[in-house]
Enzyme design. Structure first.
Site, PDB file in Angstrom:
ATOM      1  N   TYR A  45      19.914  77.438  69.243  1.00 37.58           N
ATOM      2  CA  TYR A  45      18.902  77.849  70.211  1.00 37.58           C
ATOM      3  C   TYR A  45      17.503  77.416  69.792  1.00 37.58           C
ATOM      4  CZ  TYR A  45      21.703  80.705  73.372  1.00 37.58           C
ATOM      5  OH  TYR A  45      22.578  81.139  74.320  1.00 37.58           O
ATOM      6  N   LYS A  78      32.892  79.767  62.410  1.00 42.14           N
ATOM      7  CA  LYS A  78      33.795  78.622  62.565  1.00 42.14           C
ATOM      8  C   LYS A  78      33.755  77.887  61.233  1.00 42.14           C
ATOM      9  CE  LYS A  78      36.433  75.835  64.993  1.00 42.14           C
ATOM     10  NZ  LYS A  78      37.792  76.212  65.454  1.00 42.14           N
ATOM     11  N   ASP A 138      37.201  80.853  67.866  1.00 44.75           N
ATOM     12  CA  ASP A 138      38.212  80.562  68.893  1.00 44.75           C
ATOM     13  C   ASP A 138      39.290  81.644  68.912  1.00 44.75           C
ATOM     14  OD1 ASP A 138      38.957  79.671  66.354  1.00 44.75           O
ATOM     15  OD2 ASP A 138      39.936  77.839  67.060  1.00 44.75           O
ATOM     16  N   ASP A 142      26.450  84.707  72.274  1.00 42.58           N
ATOM     17  CA  ASP A 142      26.158  84.518  73.701  1.00 42.58           C
ATOM     18  C   ASP A 142      27.467  84.410  74.476  1.00 42.58           C
ATOM     19  OD1 ASP A 142      24.631  83.877  76.051  1.00 42.58           O
ATOM     20  OD2 ASP A 142      25.237  81.777  75.757  1.00 42.58           O
ATOM     21  N   ASP A 198      29.537  87.505  76.950  1.00 40.05           N
ATOM     22  CA  ASP A 198      29.901  87.353  78.370  1.00 40.05           C
ATOM     23  C   ASP A 198      31.394  87.618  78.561  1.00 40.05           C
ATOM     24  OD1 ASP A 198      27.321  86.565  79.101  1.00 40.05           O
ATOM     25  OD2 ASP A 198      28.036  84.936  80.382  1.00 40.05           O
TER      26      ASP A 198
HETATM   27  C1  IPM Z   1      21.753  85.818  77.383  1.00 37.53           C
HETATM   28  C2  IPM Z   1      21.476  84.660  78.307  1.00 37.53           C
HETATM   29  C3  IPM Z   1      20.403  83.784  77.689  1.00 37.53           C
HETATM   30  C4  IPM Z   1      20.929  83.258  76.389  1.00 37.53           C
HETATM   31  C5  IPM Z   1      19.926  82.623  78.580  1.00 37.53           C
HETATM   32  C6  IPM Z   1      19.465  83.099  79.930  1.00 37.53           C
HETATM   33  C7  IPM Z   1      18.860  81.804  77.908  1.00 37.53           C
HETATM   34  O1  IPM Z   1      22.636  83.967  78.574  1.00 37.53           O
HETATM   35  O2  IPM Z   1      20.832  86.599  77.117  1.00 37.53           O
HETATM   36  O3  IPM Z   1      22.891  85.960  76.943  1.00 37.53           O
HETATM   37  O4  IPM Z   1      21.623  82.227  76.354  1.00 37.53           O
HETATM   38  O5  IPM Z   1      20.651  83.874  75.362  1.00 37.53           O
HETATM   39 MG    MG Z   2      24.375  84.828  77.769  1.00 35.19          MG
END
Ligand code: IPM
Ligand code: MG
Length: 361
Positions: free
Chosen positions: A142, A192, A224, A248, A252
């Site tokens: 990042y 990893k 993974d 990240d 999700d």
């Molecule tokens: C999160 C989001 C952000 C990230 C994006 C919007 C930059 O996906 O907070 O998880 O990748 O950190």
């Molecule tokens: Mg995210």
């Protein structure tokens, strides 16, 4: 009267709508607990770009840094996608994280009993899930340099750099161990290390830090495999500590255990002011339609009460109010199930705020 200064950064898309509902909850808490939440709003993300030509102004960053806590909605949308990377709304978010030194991102994943059928996974797999992803937030690809796209020998080459210093690894590992100590005393570090040297170092340093936490059982898993195990048997996890990019992606994925991204709050902590935001994005497709689920934003507000403002009792009651409104059968569209009552963003917020009021009466 006790006064807390809160920076309110609604952002783009559904951000302002869900922030509005969090505001209702804060109003009720303030009244019942006899405290004052002095809120200052600031523009961030695409709307800041449209107004000031940058997704994050120094003034807003300073205002945030001088607050007791920051509440953030969401940033971004298709409108700003053609922009250069340096001024994309996402840069505003990354700028806040870097500018406030928010290296530790806590993403709790809890499955509400009443939403068990809203998840695409079978009830026996997700019942009682209660885990936390501790995501490193200011390092990795990042922020790593060099980065960018350049032309070499007539073709374009994209470069990003995965980089971690042992100092960065040590401080996030400590956050993981401290949290694990307060919970079930199990910490899983995800890397990893079989392929990436950076995360081999991650594994080494995490193991070294573990010597100071003999009461916490540390284990390691490749990312993974972790992605697979989160679906196969998420009940095995308690605290997971991992890198920025892996965190990240895994968060999700983990959010779907709960049925919707609209349910997951997060806290980002550093040395000073902490920031609280839902893990979901700006959802431009449903923005302004009173369809968004405000629960992740409201639960983020509860985390703020607990972790930054010393109001743990009130935080518990906000979370309880959310559970009770779900139990009473009210749902936003993203978590609708047969036999429930679908309500809009504002009504969900009203109902939760009212329930908070009743619980604090
Ligand atoms: C999160 C989001 C952000 C990230 C994006 C919007 C930059 O996906 O907070 O998880 O990748 O950190
Ligand atoms: Mg995210």
């Amino acid at each position: 009267m006790k006064t807390f200064r809160i920076a309110v950064l609604p952002g783009d898309g559904i951000g302002p709508e869900v922030m509005q509902e969090a505001g209702k909850v804060l109003d009720v808490v303030a009244e019942r607990a006899a405290v004052r939440f002095e809120r200052t709003e600031g523009l961030v993300g695409g709307i800041s770009y449209d107004t000031y030509g940058t997704p994050l102004t120094d003034a807003v960053l300073q205002m945030a840094a001088q607050s007791d806590a920051v509440l953030l909605g969401a940033m971004g949308g298709p409108k700003w996608e053609p922009l250069d990377y340096s001024v994309r709304p996402e840069r505003g978010l990354l700028g806040l994280r870097a500018g406030l030194g928010l290296f530790a991102n806590l993403r709790p994943v809890r499955v509400f009993d009443d939403l068990i059928d809203a998840s695409p996974l079978r009830p026996e797999i997700i019942r009682g899930i209660d885990l936390v992803i501790v995501r490193e937030l200011t390092g990795d690809v990042y922020f790593g340099e060099p980065r960018g796209v350049r032309v070499e020998k007539g073709e374009r080459i994209g470069v990003n750099t995965m980089i971690y210093s042992e100092t960065e690894i040590r401080r996030i590992a400590k956050v993981g161990f401290e949290l694990a100590r307060k919970r079930r005393k199990k910490l899983l570090s995800v890397d990893k290390a079989n392929v990436l040297e950076t995360t081999e170092l991650w594994r080494t340093v995490t193991t070294e830090v573990g010597r100071d936490y003999p009461d916490v059982e540390l284990s390691h898993m490749y990312v993974d495999n972790c992605a697979m195990q989160l679906i196969r048997n998420p009940g095995q996890f308690d605290v997971i500590v991992t890198t920025n990019l892996f965190g990240d992606i895994l968060s999700d994925e983990a959010s779907m255990l709960t049925g919707s991204m609209g349910m997951l709050p997060s806290a980002s902590q550093g040395e000073k002011t902490a920031m609280y935001e839902p893990i979901h994005g700006s959802a431009p497709d449903i923005a302004g339609k009173n369809l968004a689920n405000p629960i992740a934003m409201i639960l983020s507000t509860a985390m703020m009460l607990r972790l930054s403002l010393g109001m743990a009792t009130e935080a518990d009651l906000v979370e309880k109010a959310v559970r009770e409104v779900l139990k009473a059968g009210f749902r936003t569209g993203d978590i609708r199930q047969p036999g429930t009552t679908v309500v809009g963003t504002a009504e969900m917020g009203d109902r939760i705020a009212r329930q908070v009021g009743a619980l604090m009466a």
